[in-house]
Write an enzyme that holds these catalytic residues in place. Sequence first.
Site, short mmCIF file in Angstrom:
data_model
loop_
_atom_site.label_atom_id
_atom_site.label_comp_id
_atom_site.label_asym_id
_atom_site.label_seq_id
_atom_site.Cartn_x
_atom_site.Cartn_y
_atom_site.Cartn_z
N GLY A 192 0.47 -1.39 -0.09
CA GLY A 192 0.18 -0.02 -0.07
C GLY A 192 0.87 1.43 0.26
O GLY A 192 2.11 1.33 0.85
N ARG A 223 0.52 -4.52 -4.75
CA ARG A 223 0.03 -5.06 -4.21
C ARG A 223 1.07 -6.97 -4.55
O ARG A 223 1.06 -7.34 -5.23
CB ARG A 223 -0.43 -6.15 -3.42
CG ARG A 223 -1.80 -4.44 -2.94
CD ARG A 223 -1.44 -5.22 -1.38
NE ARG A 223 -1.93 -4.39 -0.01
CZ ARG A 223 -1.73 -3.57 0.21
NH1 ARG A 223 -0.41 -4.07 1.09
NH2 ARG A 223 -2.34 -2.73 0.90
N GLY A 242 4.85 -7.85 3.71
CA GLY A 242 4.61 -8.74 2.79
C GLY A 242 5.58 -8.47 1.83
O GLY A 242 6.93 -8.70 1.21
N THR A 285 4.65 1.52 6.63
CA THR A 285 3.63 1.57 6.77
C THR A 285 2.96 2.10 7.95
O THR A 285 3.69 2.86 8.65
CB THR A 285 3.64 -0.45 7.00
OG1 THR A 285 2.03 -0.66 7.14
CG2 THR A 285 4.12 -0.77 8.13
N ASP A 318 0.61 1.57 9.47
CA ASP A 318 -0.23 0.26 10.42
C ASP A 318 0.98 0.57 11.67
O ASP A 318 0.58 0.19 12.39
CB ASP A 318 -0.58 -0.92 9.84
CG ASP A 318 -1.26 -1.10 9.33
OD1 ASP A 318 -2.24 0.26 8.75
OD2 ASP A 318 -1.71 -2.05 8.16
N GLY A 346 -5.85 -1.01 10.41
CA GLY A 346 -5.13 -1.13 11.38
C GLY A 346 -5.60 -2.61 11.52
O GLY A 346 -6.65 -3.29 12.17
O1 F6P Z 1 -1.48 -0.38 4.41
C1 F6P Z 1 -1.40 -0.79 5.30
C2 F6P Z 1 -2.58 -0.78 4.64
O2 F6P Z 1 -3.47 0.67 5.15
C3 F6P Z 1 -4.18 -1.64 6.23
O3 F6P Z 1 -4.29 -1.31 7.34
C4 F6P Z 1 -5.37 -1.69 5.32
O4 F6P Z 1 -5.96 -2.93 5.17
C5 F6P Z 1 -5.05 -2.32 3.90
O5 F6P Z 1 -3.76 -1.31 3.94
C6 F6P Z 1 -5.43 -2.12 2.87
O6 F6P Z 1 -5.34 -1.57 1.06
P1 F6P Z 1 -5.47 -1.57 0.16
O7 F6P Z 1 -6.74 -1.73 0.43
O8 F6P Z 1 -4.50 -1.24 -0.30
O9 F6P Z 1 -5.06 -4.01 0.36
#
Ligand code: F6P
Length: 336
Positions: free
Chosen positions: A10, A72, A110, A131, A133, A176
């Site tokens: 992300g 991703r 990841g 991140t 998070d 989170g």
């Molecule tokens: O960047 C981390 C995060 O914000 C998490 O808290 C959230 O669950 C996830 O990314 C969602 O991101 P995406 O929709 O881009 O997979």
Amino acid sequence: MKIGILSSGGDCPGINATIRGVGKTAIMHYNMEVIGIHSGFSGILKKDIQVLDERSLSGILNLGGTILGTSREKAFRKLLISGDGEHSSAIKRQYHHMGLDCIVCIGGNGTQKTAHILSELGLNIVGVPKTIDNDVWGTDITFGFDTAVNIATEAIDRLHSTASSHKRVMVVEVMGHHAGWIALYAGMAGGADVILLPELGYDLNRINTDIVNRSRRGKPYSIVVVAEGVKTVDKKRPADFFTQAIEQATGLETRETVLGYTQRGGNPSPFDRNLATRLGGHATELIARGEFGCMVCIKGDRVDAIPLSEVAGKLRTVTPGHDLVIQGKRMGISFG
Ligand code: F6P
């Protein structure tokens, strides 16, 4: 030396500051060549790259998102560990074809897992944790977290107005998935009355009792901050679930707000810019020293490095003994 930089996972405030920190240090201090790899790990396979020079690294310190794009990494990792080895050979081929001496992988859990696999394949890799998070194992803090906490805290501050004027319960869902760091820090900084974290679980009856008791003590409104990863019985979004459940049980008017992607968009805070700059500079220093297969990290106020093998597959979560949880509980804040 010639180094590549990619961002994966992300987007997050501070990635561009990191790219700038790595790139400018590499070019100006170590006389290295730098290329940017687009759209995460898949950019290696597609050889989707651009040369990064002083000019392209200028004006990006305060820019949100990532100038390199991201994706991703899960699908890429699956192909990488699939039995036929075709994917890993293609990656190695492209790495050598591009004449790279190292790839800097900026990303969360990841990404560091995939970075470790590439390192095991024999590529020179240095990881940089990123991140909002704040849940990457092996580092005390990740850039992006401070910015996200600022955004979420400001939102909670603003929700206080409506909560107190309308005598409502306001449920705020913050990001989170696995770790409640944003909920804890923004909840405490925003003066929340109930803070719910994935790590701590909850008892719905106790939450309702805490809110009703507050109302009996002359506080007719409450702010509930919940992390998106808190499990609900019917797998509803936490904001939906708690809003309905609290209103039904307490009879108090209850509203929800989901902050979502606003928390990871836009400019990084000054703290995150400097953190990203330091991590980026130190990542380049590791490369210059020939230290690969590791991730730069923060230990106290020092920048250090930790082997990717120790980081891969782990998560850094909130513990019940965290000082903010303890102090919050002593002050009467409900943790569910
Ligand atoms: O960047 C981390 C995060 O914000 C998490 O808290 C959230 O669950 C996830 O990314 C969602 O991101 P995406 O929709 O881009 O997979």
